[in-house]
Scaffold this motif. Structure first.
Motif, mmCIF file in Angstrom:
data_model
loop_
_atom_site.group_PDB
_atom_site.id
_atom_site.type_symbol
_atom_site.label_atom_id
_atom_site.label_comp_id
_atom_site.label_asym_id
_atom_site.label_seq_id
_atom_site.Cartn_x
_atom_site.Cartn_y
_atom_site.Cartn_z
ATOM 1 N N THR A 191 0.593 -1.189 0.026
ATOM 2 C CA THR A 191 0.172 0.189 -0.012
ATOM 3 C C THR A 191 1.128 0.856 -0.476
ATOM 4 O O THR A 191 1.710 1.278 0.300
ATOM 5 N N SER A 192 0.243 2.544 0.130
ATOM 6 C CA SER A 192 0.980 4.055 -0.227
ATOM 7 C C SER A 192 1.557 3.732 0.669
ATOM 8 O O SER A 192 2.773 4.192 1.239
ATOM 9 N N HIS A 193 1.090 4.298 2.134
ATOM 10 C CA HIS A 193 1.343 4.350 3.462
ATOM 11 C C HIS A 193 1.067 2.783 4.493
ATOM 12 O O HIS A 193 0.745 2.068 4.704
ATOM 13 N N ASP A 194 2.140 3.538 5.902
ATOM 14 C CA ASP A 194 1.726 2.598 6.544
ATOM 15 C C ASP A 194 0.590 2.114 7.538
ATOM 16 O O ASP A 194 0.485 2.892 8.881
ATOM 17 N N ALA A 195 -0.753 2.115 6.886
ATOM 18 C CA ALA A 195 -1.849 1.940 7.327
ATOM 19 C C ALA A 195 -2.440 0.976 8.335
ATOM 20 O O ALA A 195 -3.684 1.180 9.007
ATOM 21 N N PHE A 196 -1.850 -0.142 8.312
ATOM 22 C CA PHE A 196 -2.297 -1.595 7.867
ATOM 23 C C PHE A 196 -2.111 -2.141 9.278
ATOM 24 O O PHE A 196 -1.971 -3.888 8.991
ATOM 25 N N ALA A 197 -0.693 -1.416 9.953
ATOM 26 C CA ALA A 197 -0.174 -2.598 11.049
ATOM 27 C C ALA A 197 -1.060 -3.546 11.942
ATOM 28 O O ALA A 197 -1.140 -4.711 12.246
ATOM 29 N N TYR A 198 -2.244 -2.947 12.612
ATOM 30 C CA TYR A 198 -3.070 -3.715 13.483
ATOM 31 C C TYR A 198 -3.707 -4.601 12.550
ATOM 32 O O TYR A 198 -4.363 -5.764 12.554
ATOM 33 N N HIS A 199 -4.093 -4.253 11.088
ATOM 34 C CA HIS A 199 -5.435 -4.976 10.115
ATOM 35 C C HIS A 199 -4.326 -6.306 10.202
ATOM 36 O O HIS A 199 -4.426 -7.478 9.998
ATOM 37 N N ALA A 200 -2.613 -6.190 9.818
ATOM 38 C CA ALA A 200 -1.852 -7.032 9.401
ATOM 39 C C ALA A 200 -1.107 -8.127 10.784
ATOM 40 O O ALA A 200 -1.320 -9.133 9.946
ATOM 41 N N ALA A 201 -1.383 -7.806 11.989
ATOM 42 C CA ALA A 201 -1.123 -8.079 12.766
ATOM 43 C C ALA A 201 -2.335 -9.294 13.600
ATOM 44 O O ALA A 201 -2.140 -10.131 13.893
ATOM 45 N N ARG A 202 -3.428 -8.278 13.249
ATOM 46 C CA ARG A 202 -4.382 -9.495 13.198
ATOM 47 C C ARG A 202 -4.789 -10.608 12.168
ATOM 48 O O ARG A 202 -5.987 -11.498 12.922
ATOM 49 N N TYR A 203 -4.665 -10.390 10.776
ATOM 50 C CA TYR A 203 -4.627 -11.431 10.096
ATOM 51 C C TYR A 203 -4.021 -12.012 9.848
ATOM 52 O O TYR A 203 -4.073 -13.096 8.436
ATOM 53 N N ASP A 204 -2.474 -11.691 10.008
ATOM 54 C CA ASP A 204 -1.750 -12.462 9.931
ATOM 55 C C ASP A 204 -1.746 -12.544 8.263
ATOM 56 O O ASP A 204 -1.053 -13.130 7.542
ATOM 57 N N ILE A 205 -0.971 -11.048 7.486
ATOM 58 C CA ILE A 205 -0.795 -10.091 6.208
ATOM 59 C C ILE A 205 0.464 -9.459 6.569
ATOM 60 O O ILE A 205 0.643 -8.148 7.548
ATOM 61 N N ALA A 206 1.292 -9.449 5.802
ATOM 62 C CA ALA A 206 2.113 -8.869 5.766
ATOM 63 C C ALA A 206 2.180 -7.235 4.010
ATOM 64 O O ALA A 206 2.244 -8.041 3.066
ATOM 65 N N PHE A 207 1.980 -6.436 4.911
ATOM 66 C CA PHE A 207 1.853 -5.099 4.596
ATOM 67 C C PHE A 207 2.850 -4.294 4.140
ATOM 68 O O PHE A 207 4.093 -4.236 5.512
ATOM 69 N N LEU A 208 3.664 -4.212 2.813
ATOM 70 C CA LEU A 208 4.368 -3.168 2.927
ATOM 71 C C LEU A 208 4.579 -2.014 2.094
ATOM 72 O O LEU A 208 3.178 -1.676 1.494
ATOM 73 N N ALA A 209 4.834 -0.723 2.154
ATOM 74 C CA ALA A 209 5.212 0.408 2.177
ATOM 75 C C ALA A 209 5.590 1.485 2.192
ATOM 76 O O ALA A 209 6.485 1.305 2.950
ATOM 77 N N PRO A 210 6.116 2.083 0.943
ATOM 78 C CA PRO A 210 7.143 2.900 1.313
ATOM 79 C C PRO A 210 7.047 4.369 2.173
ATOM 80 O O PRO A 210 7.755 4.947 1.830
ATOM 81 N N GLN A 211 5.215 5.006 2.028
ATOM 82 C CA GLN A 211 5.750 5.754 3.240
ATOM 83 C C GLN A 211 5.468 5.539 4.696
ATOM 84 O O GLN A 211 5.191 4.059 4.911
ATOM 85 N N GLY A 212 6.499 6.395 5.036
ATOM 86 C CA GLY A 212 5.755 5.943 6.462
ATOM 87 C C GLY A 212 4.232 5.794 7.348
ATOM 88 O O GLY A 212 3.422 5.746 6.300
ATOM 89 N N VAL A 213 4.310 5.949 8.813
ATOM 90 C CA VAL A 213 2.425 5.726 9.209
ATOM 91 C C VAL A 213 1.747 7.366 9.446
ATOM 92 O O VAL A 213 0.523 7.416 8.944
ATOM 93 N N SER A 214 2.712 8.402 8.494
ATOM 94 C CA SER A 214 2.359 10.182 7.829
ATOM 95 C C SER A 214 2.192 9.641 6.289
ATOM 96 O O SER A 214 3.338 8.955 6.222
#
Ligand code: ZN
Length: 298
Positions: A191-214
């Motif tokens: 995805t573009s920014h790091d907005a899905f870490a909670y979703h990733a942790a809950r459902y065991d998915i690796a989300f990678l993003a070039p932009q940080g949490v903001s």
């Protein structure tokens, strides 16, 4: 005498109509997702306004005079917290806000990461709503806050929030069941920014993003090149735009890695009413379905 009664009757009618509108408690929510949650819990006892609207980016929001006025008139200000609304203190000061502020994320187990500006410091990831279990706390906090400023409606708010908690539990179980159909090794996406870490942790998915949490800072050309190499190396085909951030970075990335963007995810804002994600529940259903179809391409 008859005329007098008639006039009195009309006056009483006008008063009661004005009373109905005035009885609704003015509540302001910092962004569209919270605005939806407040509407669900508050029902017809509240009048909800939202500062950062559908498809807009709260990270780079700049309050305008109309927003300052809405804050000044509100009895309750519902915010996400965890540093999401960096503009909050300045805004409540300039609005001379006299109401109550409730932090919807209060009590959740927040995720910590290295601060982008000060790598030795830890800061909180604000995107807690991407795990529906956290939203259970959000609606309970909203229901308690509304009950405190409007005790006559307290039972009503509790009942609304309990119904909604059931819907959140169903949503979470459904999402977990859907993701279970994809092998964990294939659960990788961009995805573009790091907005899905909670979703990733809950459902065991690796989300990678070039932009940080903001979305305030952008990656360097070197970081982008490294990221493109990683996508190619890991053969990731699931690449998503976001509704509220600039698509340019993601387009550049997809081109560099020679993949076609799989679609759009709703990260920090709902869609408008005619879009696919006008409420939190619809947003989550839509995102899960989009992510699933992307992961199937990996
Ligand atoms: Zn964000």
């Amino acid at each position: 005498m008859i005329v007098n009664n008639f006039v009195l009757g009309i006056a009483a009618l006008l008063l009661s109509t004005a009373g109905l509108a005035a009885d609704r408690i003015p509540v302001i929510a910092s962004f569209s997702i919270l605005g939806d949650l407040v509407s669900v819990v508050g029902g017809d006892r509240v009048a909800v306004s939202t500062l950062v609207g559908p498809d807009q980016d709260a990270h780079v929001f700049e309050p305008r005079p109309a927003g300052v006025k809405l804050v000044a008139q509100a009895k309750l200000f519902v915010v996400n917290g965890l540093g999401f609304e960096g503009w909050l203190d300045r805004l409540t000061r300039s609005a001379d806000f006299k109401g109550v502020t409730v932090v919807a994320s209060r009590g959740i187990q927040s995720r910590q990461m290295a601060d982008e500006d000060h790598p030795s410091k830890l800061s909180s990831d604000p995107h807690a709503w991407q795990d529906p279990r956290n939203v259970i706390d959000y609606v309970r906090n909203i229901a308690s806050a509304l009950g405190e400023i409007d005790p006559a409606g307290a039972a009503y708010y509790q009942e609304n929030s309990q119904h909604y908690v059931e819907a959140l539990k169903l949503l979470d179980a459904w999402a977990a069941g859907q993701y279970a159909t994809i092998p964990v090794a294939k659960r990788k996406l961009i995805t573009s920014h790091d907005a899905f870490a909670y979703h990733a942790a809950r459902y065991d998915i690796a989300f990678l993003a070039p932009q940080g949490v903001s979305t305030e800072s952008e990656p360097s050309a070197k970081e982008m090149a490294k990221f493109i190499r990683q996508i190619k190396h890991e053969k990731i085909k699931a690449v998503f735009m976001e509704n509220m951030s600039n698509p340019r970075l993601l387009e550049q990335l997809a081109k560099g890695a020679d993949v076609i963007p799989s679609g759009k995810l709703y990260s920090d804002a709902l869609s408008t009413a005619d879009g696919p994600a006008p409420t939190y529940l619809k947003m989550m259903h839509y995102n899960v379905e989009q992510i699933l179809s992307g992961l199937k391409q990996n």
